[in-house]
Design a protein around this motif. Structure first.
Motif, mmCIF file in Angstrom:
data_model
loop_
_atom_site.group_PDB
_atom_site.id
_atom_site.type_symbol
_atom_site.label_atom_id
_atom_site.label_comp_id
_atom_site.label_asym_id
_atom_site.label_seq_id
_atom_site.Cartn_x
_atom_site.Cartn_y
_atom_site.Cartn_z
ATOM 1 N N PHE A 60 7.870 -9.715 8.480
ATOM 2 C CA PHE A 60 7.965 -8.350 9.001
ATOM 3 C C PHE A 60 7.927 -7.347 7.845
ATOM 4 O O PHE A 60 7.190 -6.368 7.874
ATOM 5 C CB PHE A 60 9.243 -8.184 9.827
ATOM 6 C CG PHE A 60 9.345 -6.844 10.489
ATOM 7 C CD1 PHE A 60 8.738 -6.598 11.706
ATOM 8 C CD2 PHE A 60 10.054 -5.820 9.888
ATOM 9 C CE1 PHE A 60 8.816 -5.354 12.313
ATOM 10 C CE2 PHE A 60 10.136 -4.573 10.476
ATOM 11 C CZ PHE A 60 9.511 -4.336 11.691
ATOM 12 N N SER A 61 8.699 -7.613 6.814
ATOM 13 C CA SER A 61 8.733 -6.740 5.648
ATOM 14 C C SER A 61 7.362 -6.686 4.964
ATOM 15 O O SER A 61 6.897 -5.621 4.557
ATOM 16 C CB SER A 61 9.797 -7.230 4.669
ATOM 17 O OG SER A 61 9.825 -6.446 3.514
ATOM 18 N N LYS A 105 4.814 -3.131 4.702
ATOM 19 C CA LYS A 105 4.358 -2.558 3.438
ATOM 20 C C LYS A 105 2.835 -2.536 3.302
ATOM 21 O O LYS A 105 2.314 -1.955 2.355
ATOM 22 C CB LYS A 105 4.951 -3.353 2.270
ATOM 23 C CG LYS A 105 6.450 -3.234 2.183
ATOM 24 C CD LYS A 105 7.004 -4.159 1.125
ATOM 25 C CE LYS A 105 8.528 -4.130 1.135
ATOM 26 N NZ LYS A 105 9.086 -5.168 0.280
ATOM 27 N N ARG A 106 2.126 -3.159 4.260
ATOM 28 C CA ARG A 106 0.687 -3.312 4.093
ATOM 29 C C ARG A 106 -0.173 -2.835 5.260
ATOM 30 O O ARG A 106 -1.366 -2.611 5.090
ATOM 31 C CB ARG A 106 0.378 -4.780 3.813
ATOM 32 C CG ARG A 106 0.843 -5.172 2.412
ATOM 33 C CD ARG A 106 0.999 -6.656 2.248
ATOM 34 N NE ARG A 106 1.450 -6.976 0.903
ATOM 35 C CZ ARG A 106 2.712 -6.985 0.525
ATOM 36 N NH1 ARG A 106 3.673 -6.671 1.368
ATOM 37 N NH2 ARG A 106 3.043 -7.299 -0.714
ATOM 38 N N ARG A 149 0.842 -1.194 0.000
ATOM 39 C CA ARG A 149 0.000 0.000 0.000
ATOM 40 C C ARG A 149 0.877 1.244 0.000
ATOM 41 O O ARG A 149 1.972 1.241 0.541
ATOM 42 C CB ARG A 149 -0.891 0.001 1.233
ATOM 43 C CG ARG A 149 -1.864 -1.165 1.204
ATOM 44 C CD ARG A 149 -2.736 -1.172 2.383
ATOM 45 N NE ARG A 149 -3.447 0.109 2.496
ATOM 46 C CZ ARG A 149 -4.499 0.283 3.241
ATOM 47 N NH1 ARG A 149 -4.975 -0.706 3.941
ATOM 48 N NH2 ARG A 149 -5.081 1.453 3.305
ATOM 49 N N ASP A 150 0.361 2.296 -0.602
ATOM 50 C CA ASP A 150 1.082 3.564 -0.612
ATOM 51 C C ASP A 150 0.345 4.629 0.197
ATOM 52 O O ASP A 150 0.689 5.801 0.149
ATOM 53 C CB ASP A 150 1.342 4.044 -2.038
ATOM 54 C CG ASP A 150 0.067 4.211 -2.849
ATOM 55 O OD1 ASP A 150 -1.039 4.063 -2.288
ATOM 56 O OD2 ASP A 150 0.184 4.505 -4.051
ATOM 57 N N ASP A 151 -0.655 4.207 0.969
ATOM 58 C CA ASP A 151 -1.445 5.155 1.750
ATOM 59 C C ASP A 151 -1.336 4.912 3.263
ATOM 60 O O ASP A 151 -2.232 5.264 4.020
ATOM 61 C CB ASP A 151 -2.906 5.104 1.324
ATOM 62 C CG ASP A 151 -3.546 3.738 1.564
ATOM 63 O OD1 ASP A 151 -2.813 2.744 1.783
ATOM 64 O OD2 ASP A 151 -4.785 3.657 1.546
ATOM 65 N N LEU A 152 -0.230 4.320 3.703
ATOM 66 C CA LEU A 152 -0.068 4.026 5.121
ATOM 67 C C LEU A 152 0.237 5.296 5.910
ATOM 68 O O LEU A 152 0.880 6.220 5.416
ATOM 69 C CB LEU A 152 1.057 3.017 5.331
ATOM 70 C CG LEU A 152 0.819 1.623 4.755
ATOM 71 C CD1 LEU A 152 2.059 0.760 4.909
ATOM 72 C CD2 LEU A 152 -0.384 0.962 5.411
ATOM 73 N N ASP A 153 -0.241 5.311 7.157
ATOM 74 C CA ASP A 153 0.047 6.423 8.056
ATOM 75 C C ASP A 153 1.509 6.358 8.500
ATOM 76 O O ASP A 153 2.113 5.275 8.488
ATOM 77 C CB ASP A 153 -0.851 6.336 9.301
ATOM 78 C CG ASP A 153 -2.328 6.493 8.972
ATOM 79 O OD1 ASP A 153 -2.646 7.124 7.935
ATOM 80 O OD2 ASP A 153 -3.154 5.983 9.749
ATOM 81 N N ASP A 170 -1.643 -2.667 12.874
ATOM 82 C CA ASP A 170 -3.100 -2.667 12.884
ATOM 83 C C ASP A 170 -3.574 -3.456 11.660
ATOM 84 O O ASP A 170 -3.440 -3.009 10.521
ATOM 85 C CB ASP A 170 -3.634 -1.232 12.822
ATOM 86 C CG ASP A 170 -5.153 -1.157 12.900
ATOM 87 O OD1 ASP A 170 -5.833 -2.185 12.663
ATOM 88 O OD2 ASP A 170 -5.664 -0.057 13.190
ATOM 89 N N VAL A 171 -4.143 -4.637 11.908
ATOM 90 C CA VAL A 171 -4.597 -5.519 10.825
ATOM 91 C C VAL A 171 -6.121 -5.569 10.746
ATOM 92 O O VAL A 171 -6.683 -6.471 10.127
ATOM 93 C CB VAL A 171 -4.018 -6.946 10.979
ATOM 94 C CG1 VAL A 171 -2.499 -6.928 10.900
ATOM 95 C CG2 VAL A 171 -4.485 -7.600 12.265
#
Length: 170
Positions: A144-145, A149-150, A51-55, A89-90
């Motif tokens: 972890f990686s 990224k998600r 994702r490119d919209d992570l906080d 946070d999943v």
């Protein structure tokens, strides 16, 4: 002479079949024909694109005891999973981390050892991964990686076992 030709054809036909079959399975066209978009849509999975919209990551402290409150059993609270002391946070994947779902074993805890071992056994879903061999530590690092990224990072576990507290930063 005719029997030699027939004998040659009998021997050559299976070989030609294998060569033809191999060339079909190796062709790019056959790969696109065997894609499974319908099947992938129907499966409940944690696999998803980055994702490119992570906080921005947060560094809020959690104890392992506090983390238990975020196991998905209370719908008013988010679902958290910790890996190597980092809390993710999943909640948006409650279909796999929620109560009764396939990866709920990791919800509300740091299950680093189980992730490294690729194990869904409750006894492996613990934070102490210090005894994992190198290949399983690599698997844990890959998880972890993947999570970084998600999923949004919402904090850090403040009371990780001493055996891994220095390892988590590696």
């Amino acid at each position: 002479m005719l029997s030699v030709v027939i004998y040659g054809l009998v021997l050559a036909l299976p070989l030609l079949f294998l060569v033809h079959r191999h060339s079909l399975s190796a062709s790019p066209q056959s790969r696109t024909v065997t894609s499974q978009p319908e099947e992938k849509k129907s499966l409940k999975t944690i696999m998803q694109p980055p994702r490119d919209d992570l906080d921005p990551p947060k560094d809020d402290p959690f104890t392992l005891e506090q983390l238990k409150q975020f196991d998905g059993s209370d719908n008013s609270k988010p679902i958290y999973v910790s890996i190597k002391g980092t809390v993710f946070d999943v909640t948006r994947k409650s279909d796999v981390y929620g109560p009764g779902k396939s990866y709920n074993i990791f919800a509300g805890k740091d299950g680093s050892k189980g992730l490294g071992k690729s194990s869904l056994n409750l006894e492996d879903a613990v934070p102490d991964y210090s005894d994992l061999p190198e290949n399983e530590r690599k698997v844990l690092d890959d998880w972890f990686s993947f999570f970084q990224k998600r999923y949004n990072i919402v904090g850090r576990v403040a009371d990780m076992p001493a055996s891994v507290s220095n390892l988590a930063n590696l």
